[in-house]
Write a protein that holds these residues in place. Structure first.
Motif, PDB file in Angstrom:
ATOM      1  N   LEU A  83       0.825  -1.206   0.000  1.00 29.66           N
ATOM      2  CA  LEU A  83       0.000   0.000   0.000  1.00 29.66           C
ATOM      3  C   LEU A  83       0.860   1.257   0.000  1.00 29.66           C
ATOM      4  O   LEU A  83       1.849   1.363   0.730  1.00 29.66           O
ATOM      5  N   ASP A  84       0.460   2.216  -0.831  1.00 30.69           N
ATOM      6  CA  ASP A  84       1.118   3.518  -0.880  1.00 30.69           C
ATOM      7  C   ASP A  84       0.747   4.299   0.379  1.00 30.69           C
ATOM      8  O   ASP A  84      -0.141   3.901   1.135  1.00 30.69           O
ATOM      9  N   ASN A  85       1.388   5.414   0.606  1.00 30.59           N
ATOM     10  CA  ASN A  85       1.062   6.252   1.768  1.00 30.59           C
ATOM     11  C   ASN A  85      -0.376   6.760   1.707  1.00 30.59           C
ATOM     12  O   ASN A  85      -1.014   6.939   2.741  1.00 30.59           O
ATOM     13  N   ASN A  86      -0.869   7.016   0.507  1.00 31.76           N
ATOM     14  CA  ASN A  86      -2.271   7.382   0.286  1.00 31.76           C
ATOM     15  C   ASN A  86      -2.838   6.445  -0.772  1.00 31.76           C
ATOM     16  O   ASN A  86      -2.219   6.262  -1.825  1.00 31.76           O
ATOM     17  N   VAL A  87      -3.997   5.865  -0.466  1.00 26.41           N
ATOM     18  CA  VAL A  87      -4.599   4.868  -1.338  1.00 26.41           C
ATOM     19  C   VAL A  87      -6.033   5.264  -1.647  1.00 26.41           C
ATOM     20  O   VAL A  87      -6.815   5.568  -0.732  1.00 26.41           O
ATOM     21  N   GLU A  88      -6.382   5.236  -2.930  1.00 23.18           N
ATOM     22  CA  GLU A  88      -7.757   5.485  -3.364  1.00 23.18           C
ATOM     23  C   GLU A  88      -8.493   4.143  -3.319  1.00 23.18           C
ATOM     24  O   GLU A  88      -8.077   3.176  -3.958  1.00 23.18           O
ATOM     25  N   ILE A  89      -9.566   4.089  -2.539  1.00 25.98           N
ATOM     26  CA  ILE A  89     -10.369   2.868  -2.453  1.00 25.98           C
ATOM     27  C   ILE A  89     -11.806   3.218  -2.807  1.00 25.98           C
ATOM     28  O   ILE A  89     -12.388   4.147  -2.252  1.00 25.98           O
ATOM     29  N   ASN A  90     -12.357   2.450  -3.739  1.00 29.49           N
ATOM     30  CA  ASN A  90     -13.736   2.621  -4.169  1.00 29.49           C
ATOM     31  C   ASN A  90     -14.441   1.284  -3.943  1.00 29.49           C
ATOM     32  O   ASN A  90     -14.089   0.283  -4.569  1.00 29.49           O
ATOM     33  N   ILE A  91     -15.413   1.293  -3.045  1.00 31.87           N
ATOM     34  CA  ILE A  91     -16.190   0.082  -2.783  1.00 31.87           C
ATOM     35  C   ILE A  91     -17.636   0.387  -3.109  1.00 31.87           C
ATOM     36  O   ILE A  91     -18.282   1.196  -2.430  1.00 31.87           O
ATOM     37  N   SER A  92     -18.127  -0.244  -4.154  1.00 28.56           N
ATOM     38  CA  SER A  92     -19.523  -0.098  -4.595  1.00 28.56           C
ATOM     39  C   SER A  92     -19.935   1.369  -4.759  1.00 28.56           C
ATOM     40  O   SER A  92     -20.996   1.786  -4.327  1.00 28.56           O
ATOM     41  N   GLY A  93     -19.053   2.156  -5.377  1.00 29.78           N
ATOM     42  CA  GLY A  93     -19.377   3.549  -5.660  1.00 29.78           C
ATOM     43  C   GLY A  93     -19.001   4.526  -4.566  1.00 29.78           C
ATOM     44  O   GLY A  93     -19.053   5.728  -4.766  1.00 29.78           O
ATOM     45  N   LYS A  94     -18.626   4.029  -3.409  1.00 27.47           N
ATOM     46  CA  LYS A  94     -18.200   4.909  -2.315  1.00 27.47           C
ATOM     47  C   LYS A  94     -16.672   4.999  -2.367  1.00 27.47           C
ATOM     48  O   LYS A  94     -15.959   4.074  -1.972  1.00 27.47           O
ATOM     49  N   ALA A  95     -16.184   6.151  -2.859  1.00 22.06           N
ATOM     50  CA  ALA A  95     -14.750   6.320  -3.061  1.00 22.06           C
ATOM     51  C   ALA A  95     -14.187   7.357  -2.113  1.00 22.06           C
ATOM     52  O   ALA A  95     -14.856   8.341  -1.772  1.00 22.06           O
TER      53      ALA A  95
END
Length: 136
Positions: free
Chosen positions: A53-65
């Motif tokens: 994992l990077d220091n900041n990670v973009e996570i999108n779960i079922s449209g919630k990003a």
């Protein structure tokens, strides 16, 4: 004549052994970050995944990003995989050279997802900076 035949047999045996050894060493693939991430997803193993994992990670779960710190991303992923135990993950597309991406079908106890992830070269290593879980 017998000595020449023996020398030729020894040389031939050495050549065959050398080819066999070089062929078998080509079959050994060294796993890299991309393969490690795919393996971690297949196992639902957040601890192995968090190594990348990077220091900041973009996570999108079922449209919630959202963009999360590494520590927050670990918590989000642990929560997701605890509620959605992995049944299988099939990688259907991958690409890139300096940066790598993978797209696959994730089957879990909580439903099926199309999972995309992106690894980017940062410094001397590859880091995971985006994960998308889209309902199927």
């Amino acid at each position: 004549m017998k000595k020449l035949l023996i020398v030729l047999m020894v040389l031939l045996g050495g050549i065959i052994s050398a080819f066999a050894l070089s062929a078998s060493s080509d079959d050994v693939l060294v796993a890299g970050p991309f393969e490690d991430v795919v393996g971690a997803i297949k196992q639902g193993d957040v601890n192995s995944l968090s190594r990348y994992l990077d220091n900041n990670v973009e996570i999108n779960i079922s449209g919630k990003a959202n963009s999360y710190s590494k520590a927050q991303a670990e918590i989000i992923l642990k929560d997701f995989f605890s509620k959605n135990q992995v049944k299988s993950f099939e990688l259907v597309h991958q690409g890139g050279e300096a940066s790598r991406f993978g797209i696959g079908n994730l089957s879990t106890s909580g439903g099926n997802y199309r999972l995309s992830f992106f690894l980017q070269k940062k410094g001397g290593s590859m880091v995971l900076n985006e994960l998308r879980f889209e309902n199927k």
